[in-house]
Scaffold this active site. Sequence first.
Site, mmCIF file in Angstrom:
data_model
loop_
_atom_site.group_PDB
_atom_site.id
_atom_site.type_symbol
_atom_site.label_atom_id
_atom_site.label_comp_id
_atom_site.label_asym_id
_atom_site.label_seq_id
_atom_site.Cartn_x
_atom_site.Cartn_y
_atom_site.Cartn_z
ATOM 1 N N VAL B 14 -24.310 59.825 -5.700
ATOM 2 C CA VAL B 14 -23.786 59.175 -4.496
ATOM 3 C C VAL B 14 -22.592 58.298 -4.846
ATOM 4 C CG1 VAL B 14 -24.284 57.592 -2.601
ATOM 5 C CG2 VAL B 14 -26.007 59.266 -3.298
ATOM 6 N N VAL B 33 -7.912 51.128 8.675
ATOM 7 C CA VAL B 33 -8.172 49.706 8.449
ATOM 8 C C VAL B 33 -6.925 48.921 8.099
ATOM 9 C CG1 VAL B 33 -10.568 50.099 7.807
ATOM 10 C CG2 VAL B 33 -8.836 50.063 6.030
ATOM 11 N N GLU B 129 -26.444 52.232 6.906
ATOM 12 C CA GLU B 129 -26.573 53.523 7.621
ATOM 13 C C GLU B 129 -27.067 54.640 6.694
ATOM 14 O OE1 GLU B 129 -25.434 54.480 11.203
ATOM 15 O OE2 GLU B 129 -26.937 55.831 10.420
ATOM 16 N N VAL B 132 -31.039 55.879 6.025
ATOM 17 C CA VAL B 132 -31.865 56.771 6.843
ATOM 18 C C VAL B 132 -31.067 58.018 7.199
ATOM 19 C CG1 VAL B 132 -33.174 57.050 8.972
ATOM 20 C CG2 VAL B 132 -33.139 54.840 7.827
ATOM 21 N N GLY B 134 -29.120 60.373 5.698
ATOM 22 C CA GLY B 134 -27.744 60.216 5.225
ATOM 23 C C GLY B 134 -26.656 60.773 6.120
ATOM 24 N N GLY B 187 -33.901 71.274 -7.483
ATOM 25 C CA GLY B 187 -33.403 69.910 -7.341
ATOM 26 C C GLY B 187 -33.677 69.293 -5.978
ATOM 27 N N LYS B 205 -38.309 55.061 6.134
ATOM 28 C CA LYS B 205 -37.258 55.319 7.114
ATOM 29 C C LYS B 205 -37.757 55.019 8.522
ATOM 30 C CE LYS B 205 -35.148 58.741 4.090
ATOM 31 N NZ LYS B 205 -35.287 60.151 3.688
#
Lengths: 432, 432
Positions: B14, B33, B129, B132, B134, B187, B205
């Site tokens: 990740v 942004v 976020e 839960v 993803g 996996g 979750k």
Amino acid sequence: MKEISLGLLGLGTVGCGVVKIVENHQDKLKHQVGCSVKVKKALVKDLHKDRLVNIDEKLLTLHAEEVLEDPEIDVVIEVMGGVEEARHYILRALKNRKHVVTANKDLMAVYGSELLAAASENNCDLFYEASVAGGIPILRSLVDGLASDRITKMMGIVNGTTNFILTKMNNEGSSYEEVLHQAQALGFAEADPTSDVEGIDAARKMAILATLGFSMNIELKDVQVKGISSVSEEDLEYSKKLGYTMKLIGIAHREKEKVEVSVAPTLLPHAHPLASVQNEYNAVYVYGEAVGETMFYGPGAGSLPTATAVVSDLVGVMKNMRLGVNGKSMVSPQFQKTLKEKEEVQAKHFLRVHVKDEVGVLSHITNLFSNKGVSFEKILQLPLKEDALAEVVVVTHHASLQRYEDLLEELAGMPMVKEIKSSYRVEGEVAV
Amino acid sequence: MKEISLGLLGLGTVGCGVVKIVENHQDKLKHQVGCSVKVKKALVKDLHKDRLVNIDEKLLTLHAEEVLEDPEIDVVIEVMGGVEEARHYILRALKNRKHVVTANKDLMAVYGSELLAAASENNCDLFYEASVAGGIPILRSLVDGLASDRITKMMGIVNGTTNFILTKMNNEGSSYEEVLHQAQALGFAEADPTSDVEGIDAARKMAILATLGFSMNIELKDVQVKGISSVSEEDLEYSKKLGYTMKLIGIAHREKEKVEVSVAPTLLPHAHPLASVQNEYNAVYVYGEAVGETMFYGPGAGSLPTATAVVSDLVGVMKNMRLGVNGKSMVSPQFQKTLKEKEEVQAKHFLRVHVKDEVGVLSHITNLFSNKGVSFEKILQLPLKEDALAEVVVVTHHASLQRYEDLLEELAGMPMVKEIKSSYRVEGEVAV
């Protein structure tokens, strides 16, 4: 913070839903935004009409300026519909530094960029979640939830009326006209259903979705539109037999910075998640490069779902008011829009043709296909009862739209071809 | 605005996904942004390991304080996993006025309220976020999109591993052990699969979803949990025959301000939208009083979907930084939590029992059901090959959990009952 005052433009079913939710959820709203909210004025056409909510007649007015010019009104909620008048009122509200929430897709599809620019100039919020698929928070998900992904494709069932009609036609084998009458009787279709059945409503929503998802200024005129009014029972029967379900599908597709946005009756494999979306429900499939496939499903319209989306936007406006940051959440489109040429739109097609039932017809047709460089996945020829005619049904492999249209034109001119009965786009593969 | 500096805690799949997205989407992030973003430091366990991204070794560190104490780092991204150490680091980051984005559901399910309070005290954002489902922006939708609705029920497939295992068992008729080994080889399941297969991951979750959806502080210990490790091929066979698909379903249900949150293998009618969610996909159904049914579907895990959710949260943090409103988006739970008693949880159940194959056994059992006030929808008795036994399969009507458990206890004590083989919750009706 002081109480927040709302002005409503329109008090039909959605407007009444908003009034009801704001009344019933005072506690929740107060908890979320830190102050209470009340409706101060509502513009109506008739002061004495029976309404779905009990509302003090003193709050009603026939004069828009009592909403738009009242300095005490903080947020204007436009639920009157129509385009020109609504646009005029919203511009005036923004000029008077009122935030605006609208459920008006017709307006946003045509004047969205003008109105958003006006909001930004005046440091006001202009939110419009309810304008697309009322019950699904899809705009918010595109803007925030998938903010860091690159969205390459959106496919959606974004019109409840046509999905209701196609679902019934498909399940009951009824004709388009029959089901349309049923839908009108049930209130799922309007007396003049043109905007729904010709795909215009769906096209407006796809323009809004594509603008946000691709960060390009996609307008209604950029959307290729075909409606469902010519879909026949025979077409649905053949679709089923070939393993497909017909849906009115909006597609927005980006490849190498070129986009295609279209709305058309489309054949989907039965196993496709959008194929099982029934009746008046809506669903939007989003493909992101990183996230892969996601889908958002829910009621597409209806007064309470739409009113819920309006009030959720209202909560967003009020939170921004509390934080003092209204008018700063809009990001203007990042990319120049380049639409795909017909040569660049690749698709599969379903084609149904009536031909003379003579020796060699099929080989003439297959020759034409191979000359035009369009290969096919499936071809059926069936005799028809009348007039020594046969029916030929083809599902092509992927071909450019230009090639396919050339082929259609030439086909129509062939002496052995009596009539091209129908032609639809096909998405996805059916397992053989 | 100056460049924003990120510090990563952890650089596994990740973390590497986050680095990749931040690099590849610089333009988009800058557009959204208004400033650029860079990774300044990443805490790792091994400086020289091969990684999925090219990252300058100078950016790596073995010492958490180089991330947590560096005044130039604005946002800390926690993707290391684990609970106690992560909690400790996040508290330290918040104390040092760093905003935090985490993908750690284990942590948020246990220490969520403590961490959110610390964030609020320090005027920092703490977004989660990615913790839960993803790939699905479900938390955002609950908080913002459905802000004005009253959510009464959430049902979800929120664990990809167990959904993968049940899908394979169901489609291939294989045993739990077989499929678990397959899943581990692919996996999709960890070497120690306990947290997934025993439902604990899903329970975490559901605690997070229920806390947000019901605005109550629901903790992991409030969730009734049952995993899938004892689900047999026979159970799946019977489910299918009776018209149901078995899924590991999390349910959060509110009635009259009392709630029930549970995770258990559950029988759903084949036509239920959650029944067709396949393999490692997740989906969450949300029922709101106004909006009705909505569903959010997408990949539940995977490094890129999770990283996408992390970066979307990061965009949220950065937008708040630009507007100077960090730490103000959290709304603490509005309601006191009251959990339903067993008498108040109404459900249908599937029950499979082995009994002696003797005259009168079935009438003894049906008498017990009627004495306990549990009526049934379906009952089957089939002879078994071995030992003069018969198999009785029952689907009950709705009954309170208390009554049903009393019944199970008494049933287990009956001399003609050899073994209670299995018992599952049933949701929804199958058309007869």
